[in-house]
Each structure stands twice: as structure tokens, then as C-alpha cells.
Design a protein around this motif. Structure first.
Motif, PDB file in Angstrom:
ATOM      1  N   UNK A 362       0.840  -1.205   0.000  1.00  0.00           N
ATOM      2  CA  UNK A 362       0.000   0.000   0.000  1.00  0.00           C
ATOM      3  C   UNK A 362       0.873   1.253   0.000  1.00  0.00           C
ATOM      4  N   UNK A 363       1.870   1.265   0.874  1.00  0.00           N
ATOM      5  CA  UNK A 363       2.783   2.407   0.950  1.00  0.00           C
ATOM      6  C   UNK A 363       3.491   2.614  -0.387  1.00  0.00           C
ATOM      7  N   UNK A 364       3.914   1.522  -1.023  1.00  0.00           N
ATOM      8  CA  UNK A 364       4.619   1.615  -2.304  1.00  0.00           C
ATOM      9  C   UNK A 364       3.725   2.208  -3.388  1.00  0.00           C
ATOM     10  N   UNK A 365       2.464   1.759  -3.449  1.00  0.00           N
ATOM     11  CA  UNK A 365       1.544   2.283  -4.467  1.00  0.00           C
ATOM     12  C   UNK A 365       1.280   3.768  -4.230  1.00  0.00           C
ATOM     13  N   UNK A 366       1.032   4.131  -2.959  1.00  0.00           N
ATOM     14  CA  UNK A 366       0.786   5.539  -2.641  1.00  0.00           C
ATOM     15  C   UNK A 366       2.025   6.378  -2.955  1.00  0.00           C
ATOM     16  N   UNK A 367       3.183   5.880  -2.603  1.00  0.00           N
ATOM     17  CA  UNK A 367       4.442   6.586  -2.862  1.00  0.00           C
ATOM     18  C   UNK A 367       4.623   6.841  -4.353  1.00  0.00           C
ATOM     19  N   UNK A 368       4.368   5.840  -5.184  1.00  0.00           N
ATOM     20  CA  UNK A 368       4.484   6.018  -6.627  1.00  0.00           C
ATOM     21  C   UNK A 368       3.406   6.941  -7.168  1.00  0.00           C
ATOM     22  N   UNK A 369       2.201   6.848  -6.603  1.00  0.00           N
ATOM     23  CA  UNK A 369       1.123   7.734  -7.046  1.00  0.00           C
ATOM     24  C   UNK A 369       1.404   9.188  -6.747  1.00  0.00           C
ATOM     25  N   UNK A 370       2.133   9.447  -5.675  1.00  0.00           N
ATOM     26  CA  UNK A 370       2.512  10.816  -5.315  1.00  0.00           C
ATOM     27  C   UNK A 370       3.812  11.250  -5.989  1.00  0.00           C
ATOM     28  N   UNK A 371       4.358  10.365  -6.831  1.00  0.00           N
ATOM     29  CA  UNK A 371       5.588  10.650  -7.575  1.00  0.00           C
ATOM     30  C   UNK A 371       6.738  10.990  -6.633  1.00  0.00           C
ATOM     31  N   UNK A 372       6.868  10.187  -5.592  1.00  0.00           N
ATOM     32  CA  UNK A 372       7.954  10.371  -4.613  1.00  0.00           C
ATOM     33  C   UNK A 372       9.045   9.354  -4.907  1.00  0.00           C
ATOM     34  N   UNK A 373      10.250   9.849  -5.089  1.00  0.00           N
ATOM     35  CA  UNK A 373      11.375   8.966  -5.414  1.00  0.00           C
ATOM     36  C   UNK A 373      12.472   9.165  -4.375  1.00  0.00           C
TER      37      UNK A 373
END
Length: 447
Positions: A362-373
Motif C-alpha cells: 500500500x505504501x509503495x503504491x501511494x508513494x508512486x502515485x505521489x511521484x515520490x522517489x
């Protein structure tokens, strides 16, 4: 199931894959919701029976221990929300991720998610971006919303996720990949037509799911069937024998075939049986009336029920905390209580690794959705098992271990009081009142 990658624009390949890999979870869903026509020995298959010219409705009692097992297992694991914290509390991106999770109430939805997995064997979160600011939205889905099939490559990595659903009698199929959502539609699942694909900005498959091979009660299903059958038969017996039967000797009637037969008169208040003529040496025996009492195996039924319950709860690692089981135990220590619940605690702990993976996904999907790298941005996940705690015993143990010194500051204790609204204000008021009491004591001593 491991497969070679499918061409998701090819209807033939897609249908062939689904035919080979789609799972039917509906028998589990129906059983969890009370259907008892899944197996031949279930009470749903009990037939009505005839008593002379009257049809007797067979009792079909559903106890639904399946729901008890699922609810207990999920509650021990996730009734207390999981604590999710960023390793760097001052990191702005970490707070954005946590805020998105909080906004979608994903932590609270995990309990329902676990119940669906444990009863239907699969639950799903599907993520999307909405609005001009591309806010992340997450919705949880179960079998009421369609069928779900994951696709893995030969290395066991997820490469696509299939969602089949029906809206207004029109069949739809969406296939999620890390770049696209391929869409099919048609009047039936065999008449689908490829409509094209939409792109998404997650960079990963925007789906989080969890599955298990069988529902939580699977190993005890036949034992539960037996319990329901015993209860149903006992209820039917009570319906018939709840009142004594009056036995009368004296006469018979002729049936349609001209044969003598006795009568059974059944009502809600009792029964009487009219027996045939009793003769001896050509003489009619004197008429007689008496009550028939049943000689039943109630004790053996109770013994079997006790064994069945014990096996069901032990095998499913579910504590039997019924009122009769706990009313006489009195005050027990927290350690003793934990030992009583050890099976359920072990079961919850054994599942923590699986649900930790769900939360990390869940954290990974949200992180990618927020374009956080940010590769260094990590999160701590702590499960809070839902078990009763003896706070007084814990504090006493801590005080003893510290040699009798306090283990919490006054500020901490005040902040934990349920009557405290503002800890800082409360402390200032306590200090003010202590100062007033000290002043009065000095005045009294001077006098």
C-alpha cells in the motif's frame, strides 16, 4: 500460477488465461453467509418428512461458527489499528504518504480487508487518481464487486491483475499493468470486445490484494456441519416430544385400502396415539391409557457436542470465551490471560508477516502515485494485538524493576488520563493548587 506473459490486447489469450487460472470463491462466500447446501451432509439437505397425512418441516439450524472463527482471527490481528510511522518524522514526503493513507482510512479498512480474505480467500484495494490535484483514492473490493485473478511471470512476479465485473447486465474486464488499464466489455463474458487502454501514473500496478488457499474455517468444516446437524435433529426431536404422548388402547380406523391403522393426533400442545385392538384368546383386552416418555441419548449428544466444540476451537485456534467458560474464573493475572489466549495470539502473529507485506505494498503504491522517489524513505509497521491488558500489573512490574522509583513523569501520567483535555493547562492548575495548599499549611503552623 506462473505463466508466460499474456498479450492483454488479445481476447483469445486473455480468455484462455482466465479459463485456466480463475478461481471460484462463491462456495466459500455462500457458506459464510449461511448457505448450507454446499456439502451433502449439511443441514440444508435435510428433507421434510410425512407423519400420516401431515408434512413435518425439518429443522435446519445454522450456527455459523464460520463467522465466529473469522471475526475472532481478524479482530486479534487488526482490531487495534496498526501503527505506521516514517523513519524520519520530519520528512515532508513521508508525511504526505501517511496523510494519503489516513485520508483514505486505509488503516481502519485493514480489519474489514482481513475479514474478507479469511472468509472469501481474497480481498482487493484498487487505487486511482482523481481531480486536478490527482488525489489518490483507494477502494476495497470483495466478491460482491466481481472476480479477481492475478497474473505472474515465470519468476513469480506480478505482471497483471484481472478484474471481471458486471454493471447493468453488461460484462466488463479490466486488466491492470504497471502502465495501462486494458478494458474489455460485452453482453457476456464470452462475448467481450477490446475497447482499448487507459494509462495511469502510478508506475506500478495500482492494485493491492491478498489471498489465502482456503477460508479460515476450512479444516473444521465437517465438524461444524456435524454440530449443526445434531442441533437441528435435537430441535426436531424437541418439537415432536416436547409434550408427552397419550397412548390409548381400544380401536382402529380403516384407511383407504381397508386396512386397520392407528391414529396419531398432533397439535402444538401435544399428541395422542390411538392404538389398534389388543386381543387375547378371543377377548378384547381392557382399554388402557398412559403417557409415553422418550428414552433419548441426550447425555451422549451433549458429550459429542462438547468434543466437537473443543476440536473446532482448538483446530481453528479460536478461544472459546463464552459466558459459561469465563464466569467462574475470577480475577486472573495478565500473564495467565495471555496463556488462555495463546492460540489466537500465535495465529495472529503468524499472519503478521503477510499483512505487513500488504501494508508495505500500500505504501509503495501511494508513494508512486505521489511521484515520490526517495530510496531512503522507510516506514516502521507495528502490530497492536487486540488482547486485554492488565495495566496495573504491568506498571507494578516496571516499578519493581526500577527499584521502586517512578517509571513515568507526572506530565505523561496526566496526559494519559481520560479526563485530561489539555495536559499543559492541567499541570499548571495542579501546581497552582499545590501552591495554595502549601500556603494554607504555613498559615496554620504560624497560628
Amino acid at each position: 500460477m506462473e505463466t508466460n506473459q499474456i498479450d492483454h490486447t488479445s481476447k483469445e489469450q486473455v480468455i484462455k488465461f482466465l479459463e485456466a487460472n480463475s478461481r471460484d470463491v462463491m462456495p466459500y462466500v455462500k457458506e459464510y453467509r449461511g448457505d448450507r447446501k454446499i456439502r451433502k451432509l449439511q443441514v440444508g439437505y435435510r428433507e421434510n418428512y410425512q407423519n400420516n397425512l401431515k408434512t413435518i418441516e425439518a429443522e435446519r439450524l445454522v450456527i455459523n461458527l464460520q463467522k465466529k472463527i473469522v471475526e475472532t482471527a481478524a479482530s486479534f490481528l487488526l482490531a487495534e489499528p496498526v501503527s505506521i510511522t516514517a523513519n524520519d518524522p520530519d520528512n515532508e514526503n513521508g508525511q504526505r504518504i501517511l496523510q494519503a493513507i489516513k485520508k483514505n482510512r486505509l488503516n481502519n479498512k485493514l480489519l474489514e480487508f482481513a475479514k474478507v480474505v479469511m472468509s472469501e480467500t481474497m480481498a482487493v484495494f484498487i487505487f486511482s487518481e482523481v481531480g486536478p490535484d490527482k488525489d489518490i483514492k483507494a477502494r476495497m473490493y470483495n466478491s460482491d464487486n466481481g472476480k479477481y485473478t492475478p497474473e505472474y511471470d515465470v519468476y513469480g512476479d506480478l505482471v497483471a491483475f484481472y478484474w471481471e465485473f458486471v454493471i447493468d447486465e453488461v460484462s466488463h474486464l479490466w486488466i491492470f499493468t504497471d502502465e495501462y488499464i486494458h478494458k474489455y466489455s460485452g453482453p457476456g463474458s464470452s462475448d467481450l470486445k477490446y475497447l482499448g487502454s487507459d494509462t495511469h501514473d502510478f508506475g506500478v500496478i495500482p492494485v493491492v490484494f491478498h489471498e489465502q488457499p482456503q477460508p479460515e474455517w476450512y479444516d473444521t468444516k465437517e465438524l461444524i456441519d456435524r454440530v449443526e446437524m445434531l442441533i437441528s435433529k435435537l430441535a426436531g426431536s424437541n418439537n415432536y416430544f416436547a409434550f408427552p404422548i397419550l397412548k390409548l388402547k381400544g380401536s382402529t380406523i380403516k384407511n383407504k385400502e381397508g386396512k386397520d391403522e392407528g391414529l396419531i393426533d398432533i397439535s402444538d400442545d401435544g399428541k395422542s396415539i390411538l392404538l389398534g385392538i389388543a386381543e387375547k384368546n378371543g377377548q378384547i383386552v381392557e382399554a388402557e391409557a398412559e403417557f409415553l416418555q422418550r428414552d433419548t441419548g441426550v447425555e451422549s449428544i451433549k458429550l459429542e457436542m462438547d468434543y466437537l466444540k473443543e476440536f473446532i476451537f482448538n483446530i481453528s485456534q479460536t478461544p472459546d470465551l463464552s459466558f459459561d467458560n469465563v464466569k467462574g474464573i475470577g480475577t486472573i493475572s495478565g500473564r495467565a490471560l495471555e496463556l488462555m489466549l495463546q492460540d489466537a495470539i500465535n495465529k495472529a502473529k503468524s499472519k503478521q508477516g503477510q499483512y505487513r507485506t500488504v501494508i508495505e505494498r500500500i505504501i509503495s503504491v501511494v508513494k508512486n502515485g505521489l511521484d515520490i522517489d526517495e530510496d531512503n524513505l522507510e516506514f516502521d509497521i507495528e502490530f497492536n494485538l487486540s488482547i486485554p491488558r492488565d495495566i496495573a500489573e504491568e506498571i507494578k512490574a516496571l516499578v519493581d524493576a526500577s527499584g521502586g522509583y517512578p517509571v513515568n513523569s507526572q506530565e505523561t501520567l496526566i496526559s494519559r488520563s481520560p479526563y485530561t483535555k489539555d495536559a499543559k493547562t492541567e499541570i499548571e492548575q495542579i501546581q497552582k493548587e499545590n501552591a495554595q495548599r502549601s500556603s494554607r499549611s504555613l498559615i496554620l503552623e504560624d497560628e
